[in-house]
Motif scaffolding. Structure first.
Motif, PDB file in Angstrom:
ATOM      1  N   GLY A   1       0.808  -1.258  -0.024  1.00 47.01           N
ATOM      2  CA  GLY A   1      -0.082  -0.060  -0.092  1.00 47.01           C
ATOM      3  C   GLY A   1       0.748   1.194   0.147  1.00 47.01           C
ATOM      4  N   LEU A   2      -0.029   2.321   0.066  1.00 39.94           N
ATOM      5  CA  LEU A   2       0.758   3.671   0.306  1.00 39.94           C
ATOM      6  C   LEU A   2       0.244   4.558   1.425  1.00 39.94           C
ATOM      7  CD1 LEU A   2       0.562   4.645  -3.406  1.00 39.94           C
ATOM      8  CD2 LEU A   2       2.697   4.101  -2.140  1.00 39.94           C
ATOM      9  N   ALA A   3       1.072   5.472   1.983  1.00 34.66           N
ATOM     10  CA  ALA A   3       0.550   6.351   2.852  1.00 34.66           C
ATOM     11  C   ALA A   3      -0.446   7.358   2.403  1.00 34.66           C
ATOM     12  CB  ALA A   3       1.738   7.142   3.664  1.00 34.66           C
ATOM     13  N   ALA A   4      -1.327   8.004   2.856  1.00 35.86           N
ATOM     14  CA  ALA A   4      -2.276   8.798   2.518  1.00 35.86           C
ATOM     15  C   ALA A   4      -1.462  10.160   1.770  1.00 35.86           C
ATOM     16  CB  ALA A   4      -3.167   9.488   3.484  1.00 35.86           C
ATOM     17  N   THR A   5      -0.379  10.451   2.299  1.00 30.77           N
ATOM     18  CA  THR A   5       0.308  11.517   1.841  1.00 30.77           C
ATOM     19  C   THR A   5       0.960  11.262   0.672  1.00 30.77           C
ATOM     20  OG1 THR A   5       2.381  11.041   3.305  1.00 30.77           O
ATOM     21  CG2 THR A   5       1.086  12.618   4.303  1.00 30.77           C
ATOM     22  N   LYS A   6       1.203   9.953   0.342  1.00 36.90           N
ATOM     23  CA  LYS A   6       1.995   9.479  -0.850  1.00 36.90           C
ATOM     24  C   LYS A   6       0.795   9.694  -1.945  1.00 36.90           C
ATOM     25  CE  LYS A   6       6.184   9.166   0.468  1.00 36.90           C
ATOM     26  NZ  LYS A   6       7.336   9.951   0.119  1.00 36.90           N
ATOM     27  N   ILE A   7      -0.501   9.116  -1.852  1.00 30.59           N
ATOM     28  CA  ILE A   7      -1.481   9.065  -2.537  1.00 30.59           C
ATOM     29  C   ILE A   7      -1.658  10.486  -3.026  1.00 30.59           C
ATOM     30  CG2 ILE A   7      -3.826   8.473  -2.968  1.00 30.59           C
ATOM     31  CD1 ILE A   7      -3.411   6.250  -0.686  1.00 30.59           C
ATOM     32  N   ALA A   8      -1.899  11.450  -2.093  1.00 33.23           N
ATOM     33  CA  ALA A   8      -2.322  12.905  -2.282  1.00 33.23           C
ATOM     34  C   ALA A   8      -1.314  13.500  -3.175  1.00 33.23           C
ATOM     35  CB  ALA A   8      -2.353  13.769  -0.963  1.00 33.23           C
ATOM     36  N   GLU A   9       0.043  13.029  -2.817  1.00 34.48           N
ATOM     37  CA  GLU A   9       1.192  13.614  -3.857  1.00 34.48           C
ATOM     38  C   GLU A   9       1.106  13.196  -5.236  1.00 34.48           C
ATOM     39  OE1 GLU A   9       4.826  12.871  -1.854  1.00 34.48           O
ATOM     40  OE2 GLU A   9       4.449  14.088  -0.153  1.00 34.48           O
TER      41      GLU A   9
ATOM     42  N   LEU B   1     -13.347  -1.822  -1.011  1.00 33.74           N
ATOM     43  CA  LEU B   1     -12.283  -1.730  -2.074  1.00 33.74           C
ATOM     44  C   LEU B   1     -10.854  -1.673  -1.650  1.00 33.74           C
ATOM     45  CD1 LEU B   1     -14.198  -0.188  -4.743  1.00 33.74           C
ATOM     46  CD2 LEU B   1     -13.477  -2.523  -4.778  1.00 33.74           C
ATOM     47  N   ILE B   2     -10.565  -0.978  -0.500  1.00 36.44           N
ATOM     48  CA  ILE B   2      -9.324  -0.623   0.093  1.00 36.44           C
ATOM     49  C   ILE B   2      -9.361  -0.935   1.602  1.00 36.44           C
ATOM     50  CG2 ILE B   2      -8.736   1.171  -1.610  1.00 36.44           C
ATOM     51  CD1 ILE B   2      -9.401   3.401   0.532  1.00 36.44           C
ATOM     52  N   THR B   3      -8.290  -1.122   2.156  1.00 36.92           N
ATOM     53  CA  THR B   3      -8.284  -1.269   3.567  1.00 36.92           C
ATOM     54  C   THR B   3      -7.027  -0.375   4.062  1.00 36.92           C
ATOM     55  OG1 THR B   3      -6.418  -2.803   3.418  1.00 36.92           O
ATOM     56  CG2 THR B   3      -8.406  -3.747   3.398  1.00 36.92           C
ATOM     57  N   GLN B   4      -7.258   0.096   5.376  1.00 34.42           N
ATOM     58  CA  GLN B   4      -6.406   1.031   6.019  1.00 34.42           C
ATOM     59  C   GLN B   4      -5.805   0.160   7.172  1.00 34.42           C
ATOM     60  OE1 GLN B   4      -8.748   4.312   7.579  1.00 34.42           O
ATOM     61  NE2 GLN B   4      -7.513   4.475   9.071  1.00 34.42           N
ATOM     62  N   THR B   5      -4.413   0.814   7.179  1.00 37.41           N
ATOM     63  CA  THR B   5      -3.841   0.141   8.581  1.00 37.41           C
ATOM     64  C   THR B   5      -2.883   1.341   9.262  1.00 37.41           C
ATOM     65  OG1 THR B   5      -1.965  -0.585   7.081  1.00 37.41           O
ATOM     66  CG2 THR B   5      -3.422  -2.251   7.871  1.00 37.41           C
ATOM     67  N   ARG B   6      -2.540   1.220  10.330  1.00 34.90           N
ATOM     68  CA  ARG B   6      -1.567   2.481  10.902  1.00 34.90           C
ATOM     69  C   ARG B   6      -0.412   1.704  11.039  1.00 34.90           C
ATOM     70  NH1 ARG B   6      -2.492   7.077  13.127  1.00 34.90           N
ATOM     71  NH2 ARG B   6      -4.704   6.979  13.084  1.00 34.90           N
TER      72      ARG B   6
ATOM     73  N   GLY C   1       2.743   3.714  12.730  1.00 39.29           N
ATOM     74  CA  GLY C   1       3.207   4.796  13.507  1.00 39.29           C
ATOM     75  C   GLY C   1       2.271   5.912  13.425  1.00 39.29           C
ATOM     76  N   ARG C   2       2.424   6.889  12.769  1.00 42.52           N
ATOM     77  CA  ARG C   2       1.546   7.996  12.743  1.00 42.52           C
ATOM     78  C   ARG C   2       0.937   8.076  11.379  1.00 42.52           C
ATOM     79  NH1 ARG C   2       4.660  13.477  15.010  1.00 42.52           N
ATOM     80  NH2 ARG C   2       2.838  14.194  13.728  1.00 42.52           N
ATOM     81  N   SER C   3       1.171   7.302  10.454  1.00 42.60           N
ATOM     82  CA  SER C   3       0.862   7.177   9.237  1.00 42.60           C
ATOM     83  C   SER C   3      -0.272   6.269   9.134  1.00 42.60           C
ATOM     84  CB  SER C   3       1.944   6.689   7.999  1.00 42.60           C
ATOM     85  OG  SER C   3       3.034   7.787   8.079  1.00 42.60           O
ATOM     86  N   LEU C   4      -1.317   6.588   8.138  1.00 41.91           N
ATOM     87  CA  LEU C   4      -2.246   5.573   7.561  1.00 41.91           C
ATOM     88  C   LEU C   4      -1.821   5.199   6.563  1.00 41.91           C
ATOM     89  CD1 LEU C   4      -5.585   7.420   8.711  1.00 41.91           C
ATOM     90  CD2 LEU C   4      -4.528   5.460   9.804  1.00 41.91           C
ATOM     91  N   ILE C   5      -1.969   3.679   6.177  1.00 43.18           N
ATOM     92  CA  ILE C   5      -1.508   3.141   4.970  1.00 43.18           C
ATOM     93  C   ILE C   5      -2.757   2.352   4.350  1.00 43.18           C
ATOM     94  CG2 ILE C   5      -0.031   1.296   3.881  1.00 43.18           C
ATOM     95  CD1 ILE C   5       1.634   3.597   5.205  1.00 43.18           C
ATOM     96  N   TYR C   6      -2.989   2.836   3.264  1.00 49.74           N
ATOM     97  CA  TYR C   6      -4.034   2.268   2.211  1.00 49.74           C
ATOM     98  C   TYR C   6      -3.749   1.233   1.291  1.00 49.74           C
ATOM     99  CZ  TYR C   6      -6.693   5.908   4.568  1.00 49.74           C
ATOM    100  OH  TYR C   6      -7.353   6.998   5.365  1.00 49.74           O
ATOM    101  N   SER C   7      -4.572   0.269   1.263  1.00 54.45           N
ATOM    102  CA  SER C   7      -4.048  -0.738   0.178  1.00 54.45           C
ATOM    103  C   SER C   7      -5.061  -1.306  -0.312  1.00 54.45           C
ATOM    104  CB  SER C   7      -3.460  -2.206   0.961  1.00 54.45           C
ATOM    105  OG  SER C   7      -2.368  -1.932   1.768  1.00 54.45           O
ATOM    106  N   ALA C   8      -4.935  -1.757  -1.652  1.00 58.85           N
ATOM    107  CA  ALA C   8      -6.305  -2.270  -2.524  1.00 58.85           C
ATOM    108  C   ALA C   8      -6.537  -3.629  -1.757  1.00 58.85           C
ATOM    109  CB  ALA C   8      -5.887  -2.650  -3.931  1.00 58.85           C
TER     110      ALA C   8
END
Length: 112
Positions: A32-40, A61-66, A68-75
Motif C-alpha cells: 500500500g501507500l501512505a495517504a500523503t503519498k497518494i495525495a502527492e 475496495l481498500i483497507t487501512q492500517t496504521r 506509527g503516525r501514518s495511515l497506510i491504504y491498500s487495495a
C-alpha cells in the motif's frame, strides 16, 4: 459476492478521483501507500482525498492500517477479484474464465 456489494463497489469506482486512487493502490500492491503519498501522486487536496478514501473503504475496495503516525491504504484484492469474477461470470459462452489478480509480491499460487 452479493449483488448489493457489487453495486456498492462499482458505484465507488464511478468517480474519476476514486478510480485513480484505486488504480494507484492496485499498482502499489499489498504494501500500500501512505495517504500523503497518494495525495502527492494524484495532486489531491487532503480533505478531498480523505472523502474519497472513506468511500473506497466503505465499499470494501481498500483497507487501512496504521504504521506509527501514518495511515497506510491498500487495495483489497479479494473484493476486486470478486467484482471481476461477478462481471465475467457468464463470459466465454458459459465456460469459466475467471480473471484473478494476485499481486506479484504475494506468495499465493494461481490454481491450474
Amino acid at each position: 459476492m452479493e449483488t448489493k456489494n457489487i453495486i456498492l463497489a462499482l458505484s465507488a469506482l464511478a468517480q474519476e478521483s476514486r478510480l485513480a486512487v484505486f488504480r494507484l493502490l492496485v499498482q502499489a500492491g499489498p504494501q500500500g501507500l501512505a495517504a500523503t503519498k497518494i495525495a502527492e501522486a494524484l495532486a489531491l487536496a487532503p480533505s478531498s482525498l480523505s472523502f474519497h478514501l472513506k468511500e473506497l473503504t466503505y465499499a470494501n475496495l481498500i483497507t487501512q492500517t496504521r504504521e506509527g503516525r501514518s495511515l497506510i491504504y491498500s487495495a483489497n484484492f479479494e473484493t476486486m477479484n470478486g467484482v471481476l469474477g461477478f462481471l465475467t461470470e457468464n463470459c466465454c459462452g458459459g465456460n469459466p474464465c475467471t480473471p484473478v489478480c494476485i499481486p506479484a509480491c504475494s506468495n499465493e499460487v494461481l490454481p491450474s
